[in-house]
Design an enzyme around this catalytic site. Structure first.
Site, PDB file in Angstrom:
ATOM      1  N   HIS A 337       0.851  -1.185   0.000  1.00 24.59           N
ATOM      2  CA  HIS A 337       0.000   0.000   0.000  1.00 24.59           C
ATOM      3  C   HIS A 337       0.885   1.232   0.000  1.00 24.59           C
ATOM      4  O   HIS A 337       1.997   1.210   0.540  1.00 24.59           O
ATOM      5  CB  HIS A 337      -0.911  -0.006   1.238  1.00 24.59           C
ATOM      6  N   ASP A 393      -8.036  -4.661  -0.433  1.00 20.32           N
ATOM      7  CA  ASP A 393      -8.519  -5.211  -1.698  1.00 20.32           C
ATOM      8  C   ASP A 393      -8.335  -6.722  -1.783  1.00 20.32           C
ATOM      9  O   ASP A 393      -9.041  -7.396  -2.533  1.00 20.32           O
ATOM     10  CB  ASP A 393      -7.786  -4.552  -2.879  1.00 20.32           C
TER      11      ASP A 393
END
Length: 486
Positions: A337, A393
């Site tokens: 991320h 996700d």
């Protein structure tokens, strides 16, 4: 404000000292909340270099600019909404840890918290929920516009188009018609349109699904919860049917909505504040933000995770896949991320929610591949050193797949709750004293001054690649038309 000085302040002073070695000039810049103002560097001005054309394309006279492609370390706003500690894997909204909100709150309460700063008292919440759920209906002409979309349209195209058009149905909410300071001076109008947008987002999402299924639209029900109503509009077989979504799935979707509601200044949220800084109506700003979310590097990431896991196929293929990732033969989605350098806290919560969904819908077969991939990656020093941990996700796509949502609907399930975060940042920006239109600067590295040459005097330039210019494209015509020319 920077202070120009010839003497550095004592050690321990809450400031930084910068010396311009071109001129020897020293400035002291105060540090506030571990940040310094970029405008302070405008004080570092060097002599303007002499050029043949007299134009200094580096704009030296106006001081140094901070060059930060893709905003890797630039804070564009000060905010009270969301805090992320990427190293610890920590996320909170208005001071409340995301774990507590996911366990105890619902989406509309979390949306209220994000937008207005505090958790609502019961009377406030009841009124808030009543207003949002009674603003879920769409104008007939807007419904017809959505219904005119192709059945194979991407749901996000429908969502973006609907919100772009929605502002036309609220002329009283348009600063271009009612005055530029409409939302700065009239908080009743601001609140009314916040409620409208939140209420209608779920309806637009559900209608985009109905278009995809080639089924008639189902009117919203104000007596249901927010996520529950969205499921009802998507899944009910006919208008007025006494159908109620599975409570376990409605709660799971509520939790997913809470987890996706806001995440600081991501691409789509910064789009909302950037576009909103022009004082445009919020419907247009939401459409622009949804367009930013549409991209595969943002809202489309969970779809990419499913395609990746489907491609791996089985647990036995995980080691080879990871080896191919290291050799850059494959791309790893759902890990890592931009902010988090530890496990995304939302991913832990989603993993727990998945069991509830599997209980209701059956266990998703790909979960075994996903678990094997996660375990293998976290046990591999190569991935650990690069701080590639599962993000939100990675698990959300598996839950959506288990719930039966098509892959291209995943970004919609991201967009609907993120509307709350967009509106919170939009409101905060307009409420901030002295809000200005966003206008980033650039570092010009192009051609120096040159004279226009008439077309007939220009040398032909060979087009080797499309980056060098437009090539002739094939123009296809039917055999009937070609035959008519013979």
């Amino acid at each position: 404000m920077a202070v120009i000085t010839s003497q550095a302040p004592p050690k321990g002073d809450n400031s930084i000292t910068v010396t311009d070695n071109r001129t020897g000039k020293t400035i002291v810049i105060p540090i506030t909340h571990n940040a310094i103002p970029a405008t302070a560097f405008k004080a570092l001005k060097a002599p303007v270099p002499k050029t043949e054309d007299g134009i200094d394309t580096d704009d030296t006279a106006n001081g140094i600019r901070i060059f930060d492609p893709a905003y890797l370390n630039t804070a564009a706003i000060s905010s009270k909404i969301t805090f992320i500690d990427g190293d610890k894997g920590f996320l909170m909204h208005r001071g409340y840890p995301i774990e507590q909100l996911a366990e105890k709150s619902d989406f509309l309460e979390t949306a209220y918290l994000l937008i207005y700063g505090d958790l609502p008292a019961k009377q406030q919440y009841d009124l808030w929920k009543y207003e949002v759920m009674h603003h879920t209906f769409l104008a007939d002409d807007l419904t017809k516009l959505i219904g005119s979309m192709r059945y194979d349209s991407h749901p996000m195209s429908v969502f973006i188009s609907a919100f772009a058009a929605m502002g036309a149905f609220a002329p009283e909410a348009n600063p271009a018609l009612q005055g530029r300071n409409l939302y700065i001076n009239n908080k009743d109008i601001m609140n009314k349109n916040i409620i409208r947008i939140l209420g209608k987002a779920a309806t637009v999402a559900a209608f985009s699904m109905r278009v995809r299924m080639n089924r008639p639209f189902i009117s919203p029900r104000a007596d249901l919860g927010y996520a529950e109503n969205m499921l009802y509009m998507m899944d009910s077989m006919s208008e007025g049917e006494n159908y109620k979504p599975d409570a376990r799935l409605a709660r799971a979707l509520e939790i997913l909505f809470i987890l996706h509601a806001d995440h600081e200044m991501n691409c789509s949220t910064s789009t909302m504040t950037h576009v909103g800084s022009s004082l445009v109506d919020p419907y247009s700003a939401v459409a622009a933000s949804a367009a930013a979310l549409y991209g595969p590097l943002h809202g489309g990431a969970n779809e990419a995770v499913i395609r990746m896991i489907e491609k791996i196929g089985s647990v036995e293929n995980v080691p080879k896949f990871l080896a191919d990732v290291k050799e850059k033969k494959e791309l790893l989605f759902g890990f890592g991320h931009r902010v988090y350098k530890n496990t995304d806290p939302r991913s832990k919560i989603i993993k727990e929610v998945s069991e509830t969904v599997f209980e209701a819908c059956g266990r998703e077969p790909l979960i075994e591949v996903a678990i094997a991939l996660k375990d293998a990656a976290l046990a591999d020093p190569w991935f650990v050193e690069k701080k590639l941990y599962p993000n939100v996700d990675y698990w959300s796509g598996l839950i959506y797949k288990a719930m039966g949502f098509p892959l291209d609907f995943y970004p919609i399930l991201f967009a609907v709750p993120r509307v709350a975060g967009w509106l919170a940042h939009w409101k905060q920006a307009l409420d901030t004293s002295g809000a200005k239109i966003w206008r980033p600067r650039q570092v010009y590295v192009g051609e120096k001054l040159r004279d226009y040459i008439p077309m007939e005097q220009r040398a032909a330039k060979e087009i080797v690649d499309s980056k060098d210019g437009v090539k002739e494209l094939p123009h296809y015509q039917s055999k009937r038309r070609l035959g008519a020319k013979l």
